[in-house]
Motif scaffolding. Structure first.
Motif, mmCIF file in Angstrom:
data_model
loop_
_atom_site.group_PDB
_atom_site.id
_atom_site.type_symbol
_atom_site.label_atom_id
_atom_site.label_comp_id
_atom_site.label_asym_id
_atom_site.label_seq_id
_atom_site.Cartn_x
_atom_site.Cartn_y
_atom_site.Cartn_z
ATOM 1 N N LEU A 171 1.045 0.509 15.398
ATOM 2 C CA LEU A 171 -0.130 1.157 15.990
ATOM 3 C C LEU A 171 -0.571 2.354 15.155
ATOM 4 O O LEU A 171 -1.778 2.595 14.999
ATOM 5 C CB LEU A 171 0.181 1.593 17.420
ATOM 6 C CG LEU A 171 -0.929 2.344 18.166
ATOM 7 C CD1 LEU A 171 -2.192 1.489 18.261
ATOM 8 C CD2 LEU A 171 -0.469 2.756 19.558
ATOM 9 N N ILE A 172 0.382 3.116 14.614
ATOM 10 C CA ILE A 172 0.029 4.270 13.779
ATOM 11 C C ILE A 172 -0.818 3.824 12.588
ATOM 12 O O ILE A 172 -1.840 4.440 12.263
ATOM 13 C CB ILE A 172 1.298 4.999 13.301
ATOM 14 C CG1 ILE A 172 1.934 5.752 14.473
ATOM 15 C CG2 ILE A 172 0.980 5.971 12.162
ATOM 16 C CD1 ILE A 172 3.233 6.448 14.140
ATOM 17 N N ALA A 173 -0.413 2.734 11.935
ATOM 18 C CA ALA A 173 -1.173 2.247 10.787
ATOM 19 C C ALA A 173 -2.487 1.603 11.215
ATOM 20 O O ALA A 173 -3.533 1.842 10.599
ATOM 21 C CB ALA A 173 -0.329 1.255 9.991
ATOM 22 N N ALA A 174 -2.444 0.784 12.262
ATOM 23 C CA ALA A 174 -3.647 0.083 12.702
ATOM 24 C C ALA A 174 -4.723 1.048 13.182
ATOM 25 O O ALA A 174 -5.924 0.800 13.000
ATOM 26 C CB ALA A 174 -3.293 -0.912 13.807
ATOM 27 N N ALA A 175 -4.306 2.151 13.801
ATOM 28 C CA ALA A 175 -5.254 3.156 14.289
ATOM 29 C C ALA A 175 -5.614 4.177 13.222
ATOM 30 O O ALA A 175 -6.367 5.112 13.489
ATOM 31 C CB ALA A 175 -4.675 3.866 15.509
ATOM 32 N N GLU A 176 -5.056 3.999 12.015
ATOM 33 C CA GLU A 176 -5.305 4.892 10.884
ATOM 34 C C GLU A 176 -4.918 6.341 11.202
ATOM 35 O O GLU A 176 -5.647 7.284 10.899
ATOM 36 C CB GLU A 176 -6.765 4.793 10.426
ATOM 37 C CG GLU A 176 -7.139 3.390 9.966
ATOM 38 C CD GLU A 176 -8.574 3.291 9.460
ATOM 39 O OE1 GLU A 176 -9.327 4.275 9.568
ATOM 40 O OE2 GLU A 176 -8.935 2.222 8.957
ATOM 41 N N LEU A 177 -3.741 6.471 11.813
ATOM 42 C CA LEU A 177 -3.146 7.780 12.034
ATOM 43 C C LEU A 177 -2.236 8.094 10.841
ATOM 44 O O LEU A 177 -2.100 7.289 9.928
ATOM 45 C CB LEU A 177 -2.357 7.790 13.351
ATOM 46 C CG LEU A 177 -3.132 7.333 14.593
ATOM 47 C CD1 LEU A 177 -2.223 7.341 15.823
ATOM 48 C CD2 LEU A 177 -4.356 8.197 14.828
ATOM 49 N N TYR A 178 -1.602 9.266 10.860
ATOM 50 C CA TYR A 178 -0.835 9.696 9.697
ATOM 51 C C TYR A 178 0.585 10.107 10.062
ATOM 52 O O TYR A 178 0.792 10.855 11.016
ATOM 53 C CB TYR A 178 -1.523 10.885 9.017
ATOM 54 C CG TYR A 178 -2.910 10.578 8.495
ATOM 55 C CD1 TYR A 178 -3.103 9.748 7.400
ATOM 56 C CD2 TYR A 178 -4.028 11.139 9.108
ATOM 57 C CE1 TYR A 178 -4.380 9.472 6.921
ATOM 58 C CE2 TYR A 178 -5.312 10.871 8.643
ATOM 59 C CZ TYR A 178 -5.476 10.033 7.546
ATOM 60 O OH TYR A 178 -6.731 9.752 7.080
ATOM 61 N N HIS A 179 1.533 9.623 9.259
ATOM 62 C CA HIS A 179 2.917 10.070 9.378
ATOM 63 C C HIS A 179 3.269 10.875 8.136
ATOM 64 O O HIS A 179 2.958 10.480 7.007
ATOM 65 C CB HIS A 179 3.869 8.889 9.519
ATOM 66 C CG HIS A 179 5.292 9.302 9.715
ATOM 67 N ND1 HIS A 179 6.151 9.570 8.655
ATOM 68 C CD2 HIS A 179 6.021 9.525 10.838
ATOM 69 C CE1 HIS A 179 7.328 9.923 9.121
ATOM 70 N NE2 HIS A 179 7.277 9.902 10.435
#
Length: 303
Positions: free
Chosen positions: A203-211
């Protein structure tokens, strides 16, 4: 069949298969004690291994974007690979394995400086490991030309966003990561942990969030390939991610998980006073000058 005072069955799969909020919190405390007690050298090299392994996530994401450039849902399929390797393998990764010690500070069992010690050593190890991995990818001809361009785009597109946009996206990622920490301690088997880790990081990648550690690998790869040496990449892209992940994760841990836990104090453990909490080097069974029983033992006795 026996029944609870509410009239619900007192036995059954729903009772035996779930940990209560207090039990999850105790498992978090037990995990946190191990990390606080870990020697600096062990923390660093575990963090370095995790940082190098995050290359698997960068590699998978770059390959996915190159294959499915128009579909974030498909391009994110391989993004969780590195996190699965790291978290199930028990390596130290900033945010995932550095949030549990927050529980010790909130319970006044460990001091704030001890928390910062764990965070700084693990973060340093992660960044060094990510740098090694990014250098290999940038110079080892591992990626296809399309995947290289996809890897460069992670940072270049991030730099096009407003500082606060990156920060806000990172807060939500921090919330999700804190959820991984909590649910991971609630899970009873490896398959459950695998599913939790996969879908939340997907979900982090699909929603284009950042780690923050994935972003460190992206930034370093960008710098190695382009040959740039600009602090703007760090201050305008990586720094807001670091702050957002940390704040988002700690806020969720504090407001959602710790706040709903009734058992936050343990009579068998001497709490730190305010001076010790803010300025002392106290924490964990090996670090405290006064001996005490770990919190999880107290719960076992109460049960």
């Amino acid at each position: 069949m026996d029944h609870a005072p509410s009239g619900a069955p007192a036995v059954g799969w729903a009772i035996g298969d779930r940990f209560s909020t207090e039990e999850i919190f105790v498992r978090v405390l037990a995990s946190a004690e191990e990390e606080i007690d870990t020697r600096k050298q062990q923390l660093f090299f575990s963090g370095l291994t995790a940082g190098f392994a995050i290359v698997l996530t960068f590699l998978g994401h770059a390959v996915g974007v190159a294959a499915f450039p128009e579909s974030p849902l498909l391009s994110a399929i391989l993004y969780p690979v590195g996190f699965i390797y790291i978290i199930i393998g028990g390596y130290q990764l900033y945010t995932e394995n550095t949030l549990p010690p927050v529980a010790l500070v909130l319970s006044r069992i460990a001091s704030f400086p001890m928390l910062l010690r764990v965070w700084s050593i693990v973060l340093l190890g992660n960044v060094v490991g990510a740098a090694l991995g990014a250098y290999v990818l940038a110079n080892g001809q591992v990626l296809s030309p399309d995947a290289v361009q996809a890897g460069l785009a992670f940072t270049s597109e991030g730099l096009e966003k407003d500082w606060w946009a990156v920060f806000n996206r990172s807060i939500f990622a921090g919330w999700l990561v804190a959820g991984v920490v909590w649910l991971n301690h609630a899970a009873r088997d490896t398959i459950s942990r695998f599913i939790i880790i996969y879908f939340i990081f997907y979900l982090i990648a699909a929603a284009e969030l950042y780690h923050v550690i994935t972003a460190a690998c992206e930034v370093l790869f960008f710098l190695f390939v382009t040959g740039l040496a600009s602090g703007t990449v760090v201050s305008e892209f990586w720094l807001p991610i670091l702050l957002g992940n940390t704040i988002g994760g700690v806020l969720l841990f504090t407001l959602v998980n710790y706040a709903q836990t009734e058992q936050r104090r343990f009579p068998t453990i001497r709490e730190l006073n305010m001076r010790e909490l803010l300025f002392g080097w106290h924490g964990g069974t090996k670090q405290r000058s006064d001996s005490f029983e770990p919190a999880y033992q107290y719960f076992e006795k109460e049960d």
